[in-house]
Design an enzyme around this catalytic site. Structure first.
Site, PDB file in Angstrom:
ATOM      1  N   PRO A 125      -3.573 -17.515 -18.130  1.00 44.48           N
ATOM      2  CA  PRO A 125      -3.161 -18.675 -17.329  1.00 44.48           C
ATOM      3  C   PRO A 125      -4.298 -19.691 -17.172  1.00 44.48           C
ATOM      4  O   PRO A 125      -4.059 -20.892 -17.102  1.00 44.48           O
ATOM      5  CB  PRO A 125      -2.800 -18.059 -15.964  1.00 44.48           C
ATOM      6  CG  PRO A 125      -2.463 -16.634 -16.270  1.00 44.48           C
ATOM      7  CD  PRO A 125      -3.314 -16.241 -17.437  1.00 44.48           C
ATOM      8  N   GLY A 126      -5.544 -19.234 -17.189  1.00 45.01           N
ATOM      9  CA  GLY A 126      -6.686 -20.137 -17.036  1.00 45.01           C
ATOM     10  C   GLY A 126      -6.948 -20.980 -18.272  1.00 45.01           C
ATOM     11  O   GLY A 126      -7.770 -21.910 -18.224  1.00 45.01           O
ATOM     12  N   PHE A 153       2.320 -16.794 -21.851  1.00 47.23           N
ATOM     13  CA  PHE A 153       2.908 -17.410 -23.064  1.00 47.23           C
ATOM     14  C   PHE A 153       2.970 -16.403 -24.219  1.00 47.23           C
ATOM     15  O   PHE A 153       2.774 -16.782 -25.381  1.00 47.23           O
ATOM     16  CB  PHE A 153       2.096 -18.635 -23.532  1.00 47.23           C
ATOM     17  CG  PHE A 153       1.909 -19.730 -22.525  1.00 47.23           C
ATOM     18  CD1 PHE A 153       2.905 -20.048 -21.618  1.00 47.23           C
ATOM     19  CD2 PHE A 153       0.726 -20.475 -22.487  1.00 47.23           C
ATOM     20  CE1 PHE A 153       2.735 -21.073 -20.703  1.00 47.23           C
ATOM     21  CE2 PHE A 153       0.548 -21.505 -21.585  1.00 47.23           C
ATOM     22  CZ  PHE A 153       1.557 -21.804 -20.681  1.00 47.23           C
ATOM     23  N   GLU A 238      -2.015 -17.537 -39.518  1.00 50.30           N
ATOM     24  CA  GLU A 238      -1.134 -17.989 -38.433  1.00 50.30           C
ATOM     25  C   GLU A 238      -0.904 -19.507 -38.529  1.00 50.30           C
ATOM     26  O   GLU A 238       0.216 -19.991 -38.377  1.00 50.30           O
ATOM     27  CB  GLU A 238      -1.736 -17.626 -37.068  1.00 50.30           C
ATOM     28  CG  GLU A 238      -0.789 -17.956 -35.914  1.00 50.30           C
ATOM     29  CD  GLU A 238      -1.385 -17.698 -34.537  1.00 50.30           C
ATOM     30  OE1 GLU A 238      -2.532 -17.213 -34.449  1.00 50.30           O
ATOM     31  OE2 GLU A 238      -0.700 -17.996 -33.543  1.00 50.30           O
ATOM     32  N   ARG A 239      -1.966 -20.246 -38.819  1.00 50.60           N
ATOM     33  CA  ARG A 239      -1.826 -21.714 -38.896  1.00 50.60           C
ATOM     34  C   ARG A 239      -0.965 -22.114 -40.081  1.00 50.60           C
ATOM     35  O   ARG A 239      -0.133 -23.028 -39.965  1.00 50.60           O
ATOM     36  CB  ARG A 239      -3.221 -22.363 -38.986  1.00 50.60           C
ATOM     37  CG  ARG A 239      -3.945 -22.301 -37.651  1.00 50.60           C
ATOM     38  CD  ARG A 239      -5.425 -22.592 -37.762  1.00 50.60           C
ATOM     39  NE  ARG A 239      -6.078 -22.207 -36.515  1.00 50.60           N
ATOM     40  CZ  ARG A 239      -7.370 -21.916 -36.390  1.00 50.60           C
ATOM     41  NH1 ARG A 239      -8.176 -21.977 -37.425  1.00 50.60           N
ATOM     42  NH2 ARG A 239      -7.858 -21.573 -35.219  1.00 50.60           N
ATOM     43  N   GLN A 332      18.389 -38.912 -34.485  1.00 48.42           N
ATOM     44  CA  GLN A 332      18.773 -40.324 -34.447  1.00 48.42           C
ATOM     45  C   GLN A 332      19.975 -40.592 -35.370  1.00 48.42           C
ATOM     46  O   GLN A 332      20.951 -41.216 -34.966  1.00 48.42           O
ATOM     47  CB  GLN A 332      17.572 -41.194 -34.877  1.00 48.42           C
ATOM     48  CG  GLN A 332      17.839 -42.682 -34.868  1.00 48.42           C
ATOM     49  CD  GLN A 332      18.043 -43.223 -33.444  1.00 48.42           C
ATOM     50  OE1 GLN A 332      17.602 -42.613 -32.482  1.00 48.42           O
ATOM     51  NE2 GLN A 332      18.734 -44.345 -33.333  1.00 48.42           N
ATOM     52  N   HIS A 334      22.135 -38.531 -36.482  1.00 44.91           N
ATOM     53  CA  HIS A 334      23.344 -37.824 -36.044  1.00 44.91           C
ATOM     54  C   HIS A 334      23.990 -38.515 -34.832  1.00 44.91           C
ATOM     55  O   HIS A 334      25.060 -38.081 -34.377  1.00 44.91           O
ATOM     56  CB  HIS A 334      23.027 -36.370 -35.670  1.00 44.91           C
ATOM     57  CG  HIS A 334      23.050 -35.419 -36.837  1.00 44.91           C
ATOM     58  ND1 HIS A 334      22.031 -35.334 -37.760  1.00 44.91           N
ATOM     59  CD2 HIS A 334      23.970 -34.498 -37.227  1.00 44.91           C
ATOM     60  CE1 HIS A 334      22.324 -34.401 -38.651  1.00 44.91           C
ATOM     61  NE2 HIS A 334      23.501 -33.890 -38.361  1.00 44.91           N
TER      62      HIS A 334
HETATM   63  C1  LIG Z   1       6.283 -20.754 -26.803  1.00 44.89           C
HETATM   64  C2  LIG Z   1       4.850 -20.319 -26.846  1.00 44.89           C
HETATM   65  C3  LIG Z   1       4.502 -19.139 -27.506  1.00 44.89           C
HETATM   66  C4  LIG Z   1       3.176 -18.694 -27.516  1.00 44.89           C
HETATM   67  N1  LIG Z   1       2.870 -17.476 -28.057  1.00 44.89           N
HETATM   68  C5  LIG Z   1       1.640 -16.949 -27.864  1.00 44.89           C
HETATM   69  C6  LIG Z   1       1.338 -15.589 -28.218  1.00 44.89           C
HETATM   70  O1  LIG Z   1       2.179 -14.873 -28.755  1.00 44.89           O
HETATM   71  N2  LIG Z   1       0.110 -15.108 -27.942  1.00 44.89           N
HETATM   72  C7  LIG Z   1      -0.863 -15.859 -27.347  1.00 44.89           C
HETATM   73  O2  LIG Z   1      -1.957 -15.355 -27.124  1.00 44.89           O
HETATM   74  N3  LIG Z   1      -0.628 -17.158 -27.000  1.00 44.89           N
HETATM   75  C8  LIG Z   1       0.599 -17.706 -27.233  1.00 44.89           C
HETATM   76  N4  LIG Z   1       0.861 -18.998 -26.868  1.00 44.89           N
HETATM   77  C9  LIG Z   1      -0.185 -19.784 -26.262  1.00 44.89           C
HETATM   78  C10 LIG Z   1      -0.688 -20.945 -27.127  1.00 44.89           C
HETATM   79  O3  LIG Z   1      -1.442 -20.462 -28.198  1.00 44.89           O
HETATM   80  C11 LIG Z   1      -1.449 -21.869 -26.176  1.00 44.89           C
HETATM   81  O4  LIG Z   1      -0.484 -22.546 -25.394  1.00 44.89           O
HETATM   82  C12 LIG Z   1      -2.334 -22.842 -26.905  1.00 44.89           C
HETATM   83  O5  LIG Z   1      -3.421 -22.166 -27.482  1.00 44.89           O
HETATM   84  C13 LIG Z   1      -2.888 -23.913 -25.939  1.00 44.89           C
HETATM   85  O6  LIG Z   1      -3.442 -23.298 -24.813  1.00 44.89           O
HETATM   86  P1  LIG Z   1      -3.021 -23.813 -23.344  1.00 44.89           P
HETATM   87  O7  LIG Z   1      -1.554 -23.892 -23.277  1.00 44.89           O
HETATM   88  O8  LIG Z   1      -3.702 -22.983 -22.333  1.00 44.89           O
HETATM   89  O9  LIG Z   1      -3.557 -25.292 -23.274  1.00 44.89           O
HETATM   90  P2  LIG Z   1      -5.027 -25.757 -22.837  1.00 44.89           P
HETATM   91  O10 LIG Z   1      -6.060 -24.971 -23.526  1.00 44.89           O
HETATM   92  O11 LIG Z   1      -5.082 -25.821 -21.352  1.00 44.89           O
HETATM   93  O12 LIG Z   1      -5.020 -27.245 -23.414  1.00 44.89           O
HETATM   94  C14 LIG Z   1      -4.071 -28.202 -22.942  1.00 44.89           C
HETATM   95  C15 LIG Z   1      -4.039 -29.375 -23.891  1.00 44.89           C
HETATM   96  O13 LIG Z   1      -5.301 -30.045 -23.805  1.00 44.89           O
HETATM   97  C16 LIG Z   1      -5.663 -30.563 -25.049  1.00 44.89           C
HETATM   98  N5  LIG Z   1      -6.987 -29.984 -25.371  1.00 44.89           N
HETATM   99  C17 LIG Z   1      -7.410 -28.697 -25.172  1.00 44.89           C
HETATM  100  N6  LIG Z   1      -8.694 -28.554 -25.542  1.00 44.89           N
HETATM  101  C18 LIG Z   1      -9.096 -29.760 -25.992  1.00 44.89           C
HETATM  102  C19 LIG Z   1     -10.326 -30.258 -26.528  1.00 44.89           C
HETATM  103  N7  LIG Z   1     -11.389 -29.456 -26.689  1.00 44.89           N
HETATM  104  N8  LIG Z   1     -10.379 -31.560 -26.870  1.00 44.89           N
HETATM  105  C20 LIG Z   1      -9.317 -32.383 -26.716  1.00 44.89           C
HETATM  106  N9  LIG Z   1      -8.135 -31.966 -26.228  1.00 44.89           N
HETATM  107  C21 LIG Z   1      -8.025 -30.684 -25.863  1.00 44.89           C
HETATM  108  C22 LIG Z   1      -4.568 -30.191 -26.039  1.00 44.89           C
HETATM  109  O14 LIG Z   1      -3.670 -31.292 -26.137  1.00 44.89           O
HETATM  110  C23 LIG Z   1      -3.882 -29.028 -25.376  1.00 44.89           C
HETATM  111  O15 LIG Z   1      -2.510 -28.905 -25.758  1.00 44.89           O
HETATM  112  C24 LIG Z   1       2.179 -19.480 -26.902  1.00 44.89           C
HETATM  113  C25 LIG Z   1       2.515 -20.689 -26.267  1.00 44.89           C
HETATM  114  C26 LIG Z   1       3.824 -21.097 -26.203  1.00 44.89           C
HETATM  115  C27 LIG Z   1       4.166 -22.338 -25.439  1.00 44.89           C
END
Ligand SMILES: Cc1cc2nc3c(=O)[nH]c(=O)nc-3n(C[C@H](O)[C@H](O)[C@H](O)COP(=O)(O)OP(=O)(O)OC[C@H]3O[C@@H](n4cnc5c(N)ncnc54)[C@H](O)[C@@H]3O)c2cc1C
Length: 377
Positions: A125-126, A153, A238-239, A332, A334
């Site tokens: 969450p952090g 997530f 993964e990517r 759009q 559709h």
């Molecule tokens: C549907 C779903 C499935 C997922 N499945 C998995 C899973 O199976 N296992 C797992 O471990 N995780 C999973 N994730 C987590 C996913 O990998 C994270 O949501 C992702 O890595 C981003 O982390 P965060 O959401 O904490 O965003 P944060 O790290 O809080 O970042 C928020 C936003 O800030 C911006 N940002 C962040 N850092 C920077 C930077 N250095 N410079 C500029 N902009 C920045 C980006 O726009 C980013 O989207 C999943 C997420 C979702 C929504």
């Protein structure tokens, strides 16, 4: 032409037509994929593609798993379905390559046979982007680790029988991280919430809690302190897989839209008779082709042993931008139908939104590419 890969493609298409497409909307509405689908996919020879035969896989490489993903998406599978059914692709590789026969027998083989479901839990969450900042701890106590923390997530986390979990066994930073397999039913391990989302509806997403969970030390994957390196090693695959999701749903949306534009008449002529519509379809086509060709090239280089960490970031970005544009234009063209729940292009439009966030946000991957390509100080 690689005839084995073509046969695999055909098998994936046939499986999707028979086992997935007729039921997908039902699973989207229910919020998960039935466990039995994993068994059926294993029986069809799809679940273990790109895993070595020695660990219970089907053999083959990343190009084969790309062929499976492309074929399934082309026949109407969704990005969420692929994420849910193939979570093994992110939960297992570290276990499969660890060389630990016990982990392979207890988790890898049964998962590739469709009997177990696994997840990978890195995000907390952090924060998710900064993997080195993980706070979930695993303290050694005799023959066990005692795990405390929260993950969020987590794909397939609601259904998972085990979770390959990134934990802090040492000091701060990358070097303090390890991977530990936490199993369903271990006291103190809880699925705290099933999260509802914009898209990927059939893929369950969990928040997981760990309160003094005692995990046997034999569930450690690799050696202590190697967690970050193990996670990073799998990031390229993964990517690239998420890149395939991107251009795969875009290609399917384009096909559906082209067919719709031939059928739908406005002002007495089919939509496809308008030059502006033809040009839009060509632009959608161009973006799909570019994203697909680049992802294939990077995947080929990866399979050939080249270092493509930066290029995989760019391939993902290219494909997710393609998906964002193409899936939006599909809705759009559709018209109102495209905005309705249950219309396939509407699902792809929503599903596309996770792709620039999950598996590394675009900004974070571009930062990484800048460093690797020498554009950062
Ligand atoms: C549907 C779903 C499935 C997922 N499945 C998995 C899973 O199976 N296992 C797992 O471990 N995780 C999973 N994730 C987590 C996913 O990998 C994270 O949501 C992702 O890595 C981003 O982390 P965060 O959401 O904490 O965003 P944060 O790290 O809080 O970042 C928020 C936003 O800030 C911006 N940002 C962040 N850092 C920077 C930077 N250095 N410079 C500029 N902009 C920045 C980006 O726009 C980013 O989207 C999943 C997420 C979702 C929504």
């Amino acid at each position: 032409m690689n005839t084995e890969r073509e046969a695999l493609r055909e098998s994936a298409r046939e499986f999707t037509r028979r086992e997935v497409a007729p039921y997908l909307q039902q699973w989207e509405d229910a919020g998960d994929v039935p466990r039995d689908l994993h068994r059926r996919a294993a029986k069809q020879g799809l679940l273990g593609v790109a895993f070595p035969v020695e660990v219970g896989g089907e053999g083959g490489d990343l190009l084969d798993s790309i062929a499976v993903m492309e074929a399934m998406l082309a026949e109407g599978a969704s990005s969420g379905l692929m994420a849910a059914l193939f979570t093994s692709g992110i939960a297992l590789p570290h276990l499969a390559t660890s060389g630990d026969a016990d982990l392979v027998d207890r988790f890898v083989r049964p998962t590739l046979a469709g009997e177990l479901i696994g997840s990978l839990a890195v995000t907390e969450p952090g924060g998710g982007s900064d993997v080195a900042a993980i706070r979930t701890t695993a303290r050694r106590d005799g023959d066990d680790y005692v795990v405390n923390g929260t993950k969020t997530f987590i794909t397939s986390g609601v259904r998972a029988d085990f979770v390959t979990t990134a934990v802090r066994t040492g000091g701060p930073g990358h070097d303090g991280l390890s991977l530990l397999v936490v199993e369903k039913g271990m006291p103190g391990f809880t699925v705290d919430r099933s999260l509802s989302k914009t898209g990927w509806h059939c893929s369950d997403t969990a928040e997981l809690g760990f309160a003094d969970v005692r995990v046997p030390a034999r569930n450690l994957v690799g050696v202590e302190g190697s967690g970050f390196a193990q996670i990073a090693e799998q990031f390229v695959v993964e990517r690239l897989a998420l890149a395939v999701h991107g251009y795969g749903i875009a290609a399917r949306s384009l096909a559906l839209t082209a067919a719709y534009c031939r059928r739908r008449e406005t002002f007495g002529r089919p939509l496809v008779a308008r030059q502006v519509v033809q040009q839009r379809l060509v632009e959608m086509h161009r973006r799909v082709e570019v994203a697909r060709a680049y992802a294939h090239e990077i995947a080929r280089r990866h399979v050939g042993g080249a270092d493509v960490v930066a290029e995989a970031c760019l391939a993902k970005q290219t494909a997710v931008e393609c998906a964002a544009y193409v899936c939006d234009q599909a809705v759009q063209l559709h018209g109102g139908t495209g905005y309705l729940h249950g219309t396939e292009v509407e699902r792809h439009f929503r599903d596309a939104r996770i792709l620039p966030i999950g598996g590394g946000a675009t900004e974070v991957l571009t930062d990484l590419a800048a460093r690797l390509l020498g554009y950062a100080p």
